[in-house]
Design an enzyme around this catalytic site. Structure first.
Site, PDB file in Angstrom:
ATOM      1  N   LYS A  41       0.929  -1.422  -0.017  1.00 55.02           N
ATOM      2  CA  LYS A  41      -0.111   0.153  -0.123  1.00 55.02           C
ATOM      3  C   LYS A  41       0.966   1.271  -0.038  1.00 55.02           C
ATOM      4  O   LYS A  41       2.156   1.331   0.267  1.00 55.02           O
ATOM      5  CB  LYS A  41      -1.044   0.129   1.466  1.00 55.02           C
ATOM      6  CG  LYS A  41      -1.904  -1.145   1.181  1.00 55.02           C
ATOM      7  CD  LYS A  41      -3.033  -0.989   2.191  1.00 55.02           C
ATOM      8  CE  LYS A  41      -3.948  -2.031   2.250  1.00 55.02           C
ATOM      9  NZ  LYS A  41      -5.214  -1.913   3.040  1.00 55.02           N
ATOM     10  N   TYR A  77     -12.568  -2.160  -3.980  1.00 56.22           N
ATOM     11  CA  TYR A  77     -13.316  -2.256  -2.580  1.00 56.22           C
ATOM     12  C   TYR A  77     -14.819  -2.146  -2.734  1.00 56.22           C
ATOM     13  O   TYR A  77     -15.329  -1.786  -1.588  1.00 56.22           O
ATOM     14  CB  TYR A  77     -12.546  -1.120  -1.815  1.00 56.22           C
ATOM     15  CG  TYR A  77     -11.128  -1.386  -1.204  1.00 56.22           C
ATOM     16  CD1 TYR A  77     -10.919  -2.577  -0.346  1.00 56.22           C
ATOM     17  CD2 TYR A  77     -10.211  -0.677  -1.552  1.00 56.22           C
ATOM     18  CE1 TYR A  77      -9.663  -2.688   0.094  1.00 56.22           C
ATOM     19  CE2 TYR A  77      -8.922  -0.824  -0.973  1.00 56.22           C
ATOM     20  CZ  TYR A  77      -8.576  -1.733  -0.234  1.00 56.22           C
ATOM     21  OH  TYR A  77      -7.314  -2.231   0.159  1.00 56.22           O
TER      22      TYR A  77
END
Ligand code: CMP
Length: 141
Positions: free
Chosen positions: A10, A50
């Site tokens: 990330k 997501y």
């Protein structure tokens, strides 16, 4: 059985120059990188990734974070790869992650938690196809 899983390093970890440290831990755990690239997601790409979290209170901040800088996306292959990579990552919240896991060692917070991993073989297949074409993966057998 040989399995593939999907992983993201990330933005918080890329910013701190931890790509190599995390790849080292992945390889030491016996998982093989069979595809990898650096990308900067736009909001649509992150929202689609997501989608299952849409409507949750943390969704907007999650999308803002995941688009805040480049990430490394990779496909990992190995025996029981989905579960083994999840064990290597540790729990989502670094305060709950076991000693020696990636999140215990590198994550800054629940949001800035350094790595993502697919939670099932079905999620892995979907997430891999979201970022990679079949001809971008190299079998390591
Ligand atoms: P990840 O494995 O990428 O999947 C969804 C992400 O949402 C998760 O890691 C966390 O970084 C983030 N997340 C999950 N729950 C919360 C929460 N309660 N508050 C903020 N972020 C969260």
């Amino acid at each position: 059985t040989i399995e593939r899983t999907f992983s993201i390093v990330k933005p918080d970890a890329v910013k701190r120059n931890l790509i190599g440290a995390i790849y080292n831990r992945i390889e030491k755990a016996g998982l093989r990188v069979v595809a990898a690239k650096m990308i900067r997601m736009d909001a649509d790409k992150a929202k689609g990734f997501y989608a299952e979290h849409e409507g949750k209170p943390f969704f907007d901040d999650l999308v803002a974070f995941m688009t805040s800088g480049p990430v490394m996306v990779q496909v990992l292959e190995g025996d029981n790869a989905v579960v083994r990579y999840r064990e290597l990552m540790g729990k989502t919240n670094p305060e709950e992650a076991a000693c020696g896991t990636l999140r215990a060692d590198y994550a800054l917070s629940l949001r800035h938690n350094s790595v993502h991993g697919a939670d099932s073989p079905e999620s892995a297949a979907r997430e891999i196809a979201y970022f990679f074409a079949d001809d971008e993966m190299c079998s390591r057998d």
